[in-house]
Design a protein around this motif. Structure first.
Motif, PDB file in Angstrom:
ATOM      1  N   HIS A   1       0.736  -0.835   0.390  1.00  9.35           N
ATOM      2  CA  HIS A   1       0.666   0.181  -0.234  1.00  9.35           C
ATOM      3  C   HIS A   1       0.812   1.114  -0.106  1.00  9.35           C
ATOM      4  O   HIS A   1       1.782   1.580   0.526  1.00  9.35           O
ATOM      5  CB  HIS A   1      -1.112  -0.168   0.961  1.00  9.35           C
ATOM      6  CG  HIS A   1      -1.676   1.019   1.248  1.00  9.35           C
ATOM      7  ND1 HIS A   1      -2.886   1.107   0.291  1.00  9.35           N
ATOM      8  CD2 HIS A   1      -1.477   2.609   1.784  1.00  9.35           C
ATOM      9  CE1 HIS A   1      -3.308   2.959   1.227  1.00  9.35           C
ATOM     10  NE2 HIS A   1      -2.306   3.391   2.188  1.00  9.35           N
ATOM     11  N   ALA A   2       0.797   2.140  -0.631  1.00  7.51           N
ATOM     12  CA  ALA A   2       1.270   3.025  -1.101  1.00  7.51           C
ATOM     13  C   ALA A   2       0.138   4.907  -1.527  1.00  7.51           C
ATOM     14  O   ALA A   2      -1.458   4.052  -1.853  1.00  7.51           O
ATOM     15  CB  ALA A   2       2.518   3.439  -1.769  1.00  7.51           C
ATOM     16  N   MET A   3       0.335   5.327  -0.603  1.00  6.22           N
ATOM     17  CA  MET A   3      -0.840   6.627  -0.800  1.00  6.22           C
ATOM     18  C   MET A   3      -0.133   7.793  -1.113  1.00  6.22           C
ATOM     19  O   MET A   3       1.265   8.461  -0.245  1.00  6.22           O
ATOM     20  CB  MET A   3      -1.272   6.874   0.769  1.00  6.22           C
ATOM     21  CG  MET A   3      -2.600   8.317   0.427  1.00  6.22           C
ATOM     22  SD  MET A   3      -4.102   7.170  -0.691  1.00  6.22           S
ATOM     23  CE  MET A   3      -4.798   6.395   0.115  1.00  6.22           C
ATOM     24  N   LEU A   4      -1.042   8.070  -2.316  1.00  4.94           N
ATOM     25  CA  LEU A   4      -0.467  10.023  -2.822  1.00  4.94           C
ATOM     26  C   LEU A   4      -1.174  10.454  -2.727  1.00  4.94           C
ATOM     27  O   LEU A   4      -2.237  10.125  -2.838  1.00  4.94           O
ATOM     28  CB  LEU A   4       0.213   9.402  -4.439  1.00  4.94           C
ATOM     29  CG  LEU A   4       1.521   8.185  -4.267  1.00  4.94           C
ATOM     30  CD1 LEU A   4       0.835   7.072  -5.662  1.00  4.94           C
ATOM     31  CD2 LEU A   4       2.455   8.744  -5.788  1.00  4.94           C
ATOM     32  N   ARG A   5      -0.716  11.857  -2.969  1.00  7.65           N
ATOM     33  CA  ARG A   5      -1.736  12.867  -2.954  1.00  7.65           C
ATOM     34  C   ARG A   5      -0.684  14.420  -3.777  1.00  7.65           C
ATOM     35  O   ARG A   5       0.099  14.114  -3.999  1.00  7.65           O
ATOM     36  CB  ARG A   5      -1.323  13.652  -1.785  1.00  7.65           C
ATOM     37  CG  ARG A   5      -2.492  14.925  -1.391  1.00  7.65           C
ATOM     38  CD  ARG A   5      -2.924  15.069   0.201  1.00  7.65           C
ATOM     39  NE  ARG A   5      -1.679  15.404   0.357  1.00  7.65           N
ATOM     40  CZ  ARG A   5      -1.538  14.314   1.877  1.00  7.65           C
ATOM     41  NH1 ARG A   5      -3.132  14.402   3.183  1.00  7.65           N
ATOM     42  NH2 ARG A   5      -0.262  14.858   2.635  1.00  7.65           N
ATOM     43  N   ALA A   6      -2.128  14.280  -4.444  1.00  9.86           N
ATOM     44  CA  ALA A   6      -2.064  15.603  -5.682  1.00  9.86           C
ATOM     45  C   ALA A   6      -2.267  17.016  -5.036  1.00  9.86           C
ATOM     46  O   ALA A   6      -3.494  16.941  -5.196  1.00  9.86           O
ATOM     47  CB  ALA A   6      -1.979  15.651  -6.608  1.00  9.86           C
ATOM     48  N   GLY A   7      -2.758  18.360  -4.240  1.00  6.99           N
ATOM     49  CA  GLY A   7      -4.074  18.578  -3.897  1.00  6.99           C
ATOM     50  C   GLY A   7      -4.351  17.832  -3.521  1.00  6.99           C
ATOM     51  O   GLY A   7      -4.556  17.287  -2.800  1.00  6.99           O
ATOM     52  N   PRO A   8      -5.672  18.189  -3.365  1.00  9.37           N
ATOM     53  CA  PRO A   8      -6.627  17.617  -2.619  1.00  9.37           C
ATOM     54  C   PRO A   8      -7.181  15.508  -2.964  1.00  9.37           C
ATOM     55  O   PRO A   8      -7.680  15.579  -2.180  1.00  9.37           O
ATOM     56  CB  PRO A   8      -8.095  18.286  -2.859  1.00  9.37           C
ATOM     57  CG  PRO A   8      -7.811  19.014  -3.954  1.00  9.37           C
ATOM     58  CD  PRO A   8      -6.369  19.511  -4.496  1.00  9.37           C
TER      59      PRO A   8
ATOM     60  N   ILE B   1     -10.819   4.165 -15.748  1.00 11.61           N
ATOM     61  CA  ILE B   1     -10.344   5.491 -15.910  1.00 11.61           C
ATOM     62  C   ILE B   1     -10.366   6.799 -15.139  1.00 11.61           C
ATOM     63  O   ILE B   1     -11.681   6.592 -15.218  1.00 11.61           O
ATOM     64  CB  ILE B   1     -11.549   5.516 -17.695  1.00 11.61           C
ATOM     65  CG1 ILE B   1     -11.498   5.165 -18.533  1.00 11.61           C
ATOM     66  CG2 ILE B   1     -11.374   7.093 -17.840  1.00 11.61           C
ATOM     67  CD1 ILE B   1     -12.167   4.665 -19.394  1.00 11.61           C
ATOM     68  N   LEU B   2      -9.196   7.205 -15.176  1.00 11.03           N
ATOM     69  CA  LEU B   2      -9.460   8.200 -13.905  1.00 11.03           C
ATOM     70  C   LEU B   2      -9.947   9.547 -14.494  1.00 11.03           C
ATOM     71  O   LEU B   2      -8.803   9.436 -14.713  1.00 11.03           O
ATOM     72  CB  LEU B   2      -7.944   7.717 -12.966  1.00 11.03           C
ATOM     73  CG  LEU B   2      -7.846   6.390 -12.826  1.00 11.03           C
ATOM     74  CD1 LEU B   2      -6.671   5.882 -12.461  1.00 11.03           C
ATOM     75  CD2 LEU B   2      -8.813   6.578 -11.253  1.00 11.03           C
ATOM     76  N   ALA B   3     -10.682   9.951 -14.082  1.00 10.59           N
ATOM     77  CA  ALA B   3     -10.969  11.101 -14.222  1.00 10.59           C
ATOM     78  C   ALA B   3     -10.400  12.546 -13.187  1.00 10.59           C
ATOM     79  O   ALA B   3     -11.090  12.569 -12.621  1.00 10.59           O
ATOM     80  CB  ALA B   3     -12.665  11.361 -14.378  1.00 10.59           C
ATOM     81  N   LEU B   4      -9.298  13.612 -14.265  1.00 12.06           N
ATOM     82  CA  LEU B   4      -8.920  14.347 -13.288  1.00 12.06           C
ATOM     83  C   LEU B   4      -9.436  15.895 -14.054  1.00 12.06           C
ATOM     84  O   LEU B   4      -9.372  16.001 -15.632  1.00 12.06           O
ATOM     85  CB  LEU B   4      -7.371  14.768 -13.912  1.00 12.06           C
ATOM     86  CG  LEU B   4      -6.803  13.500 -13.639  1.00 12.06           C
ATOM     87  CD1 LEU B   4      -5.040  13.679 -13.810  1.00 12.06           C
ATOM     88  CD2 LEU B   4      -6.634  13.480 -12.145  1.00 12.06           C
ATOM     89  N   ASP B   5     -10.108  16.903 -13.267  1.00 12.41           N
ATOM     90  CA  ASP B   5     -10.669  18.036 -13.442  1.00 12.41           C
ATOM     91  C   ASP B   5      -9.474  18.828 -13.197  1.00 12.41           C
ATOM     92  O   ASP B   5      -9.384  18.876 -12.050  1.00 12.41           O
ATOM     93  CB  ASP B   5     -11.845  17.988 -12.559  1.00 12.41           C
ATOM     94  CG  ASP B   5     -13.092  17.579 -12.835  1.00 12.41           C
ATOM     95  OD1 ASP B   5     -13.233  16.990 -14.382  1.00 12.41           O
ATOM     96  OD2 ASP B   5     -13.560  17.668 -12.242  1.00 12.41           O
ATOM     97  N   VAL B   6      -9.207  19.317 -14.223  1.00 15.66           N
ATOM     98  CA  VAL B   6      -8.006  20.583 -13.976  1.00 15.66           C
ATOM     99  C   VAL B   6      -8.308  21.810 -14.660  1.00 15.66           C
ATOM    100  O   VAL B   6      -8.968  22.447 -15.239  1.00 15.66           O
ATOM    101  CB  VAL B   6      -6.581  19.975 -15.188  1.00 15.66           C
ATOM    102  CG1 VAL B   6      -6.103  18.102 -14.431  1.00 15.66           C
ATOM    103  CG2 VAL B   6      -6.355  19.559 -16.394  1.00 15.66           C
ATOM    104  N   THR B   7      -6.963  22.426 -14.561  1.00 11.84           N
ATOM    105  CA  THR B   7      -7.520  24.034 -14.996  1.00 11.84           C
ATOM    106  C   THR B   7      -6.197  24.303 -16.192  1.00 11.84           C
ATOM    107  O   THR B   7      -7.026  24.906 -16.896  1.00 11.84           O
ATOM    108  CB  THR B   7      -6.625  25.301 -13.992  1.00 11.84           C
ATOM    109  OG1 THR B   7      -5.504  24.861 -14.211  1.00 11.84           O
ATOM    110  CG2 THR B   7      -7.782  25.636 -12.871  1.00 11.84           C
ATOM    111  N   ASP B   8      -5.683  22.985 -16.490  1.00 16.49           N
ATOM    112  CA  ASP B   8      -5.152  23.124 -18.059  1.00 16.49           C
ATOM    113  C   ASP B   8      -5.099  21.674 -18.723  1.00 16.49           C
ATOM    114  O   ASP B   8      -3.401  21.566 -18.309  1.00 16.49           O
ATOM    115  CB  ASP B   8      -3.402  24.361 -17.905  1.00 16.49           C
ATOM    116  CG  ASP B   8      -2.547  24.327 -18.959  1.00 16.49           C
ATOM    117  OD1 ASP B   8      -3.367  24.092 -20.130  1.00 16.49           O
ATOM    118  OD2 ASP B   8      -1.913  25.276 -19.125  1.00 16.49           O
TER     119      ASP B   8
END
Length: 149
Positions: free
Chosen positions: A47-54, A77-84
Motif C-alpha cells: 500500500h502506498a498513498m499519494l496526494r496531489a492537491g486535494p 478510467i481516472l478522470a482529472l478535472d484540471v485548470t490546464d
C-alpha cells in the motif's frame, strides 16, 4: 435515523507491476506527494498513498489477489478535472504516458484527452470551458454522434 453509514471518502487503488516505478511516475507527472508506503517482508509495496492537491490515490504491487492491467486485472478510467488540460497531459506524456486521445476542445464544453500511463491505467484529463446545462450537453452529444465524431 438512516441505517446507512455515510461515505467519508473514496479513492482509487491501482495495482501495478512495479509500484515504486509507478510512484516515481506519478510524482513526476502530477507533482504528487508520497503520503505513506508499506511493504511486505519481500519488499513489495502492499500500500502506498499519494496526494496531489486535494486528490489522493493508492498504488500497490500486483499480486495473485490484485493483478495488474494486462495480467488479468482491470483498469479504471481516472478522470482529472484540471485548470490546464494541455499542461497536465504534457507532463503525463513527458513522464512516459502514451496518448490515447489527444487533448482537444470537445462539443460538450470541455477541453479533454486521455492518456495511458506506463502501468496500464488510463487518465482522462479535462478542463471545463463552458458552463452548460444537462440538456445542452445532451443536445451536443446527440449532434456529435449524428456527425459520426
Amino acid at each position: 435515523m438512516s441505517d446507512r453509514s455515510p461515505i467519508m471518502s473514496l479513492y482509487p487503488r491501482l495495482a501495478v507491476r512495479g509500484a515504486d516505478a509507478a510512484i516515481a511516475f506519478y510524482v513526476q507527472a502530477f507533482g504528487a506527494e508520497l503520503v505513506e508506503r508499506y511493504t511486505a517482508p519481500d519488499g513489495t509495496v502492499v500500500h502506498a498513498m499519494l496526494r496531489a492537491g486535494p486528490v489522493r490515490w493508492a498504488v500497490k504491487d500486483a499480486d495473485e489477489y490484485d493483478p495488474a492491467p494486462g495480467e488479468g486485472g482491470h483498469s479504471a478510467i481516472l478522470a482529472l478535472d484540471v485548470t490546464d488540460a494541455h499542461a497536465v497531459a504534457g507532463r503525463l506524456e513527458a513522464a512516459g504516458a502514451t496518448v490515447r486521445f489527444p487533448v482537444a476542445v470537445q462539443p460538450y464544453g470541455e477541453r479533454s484527452g486521455r492518456l495511458t500511463d506506463p502501468f496500464g491505467h488510463q487518465w482522462m484529463v479535462s478542463q471545463q470551458l463552458e458552463d452548460l446545462t444537462p440538456d445542452e450537453v445532451q443536445a451536443r452529444t446527440d449532434a456529435m454522434f449524428a456527425e459520426g465524431t
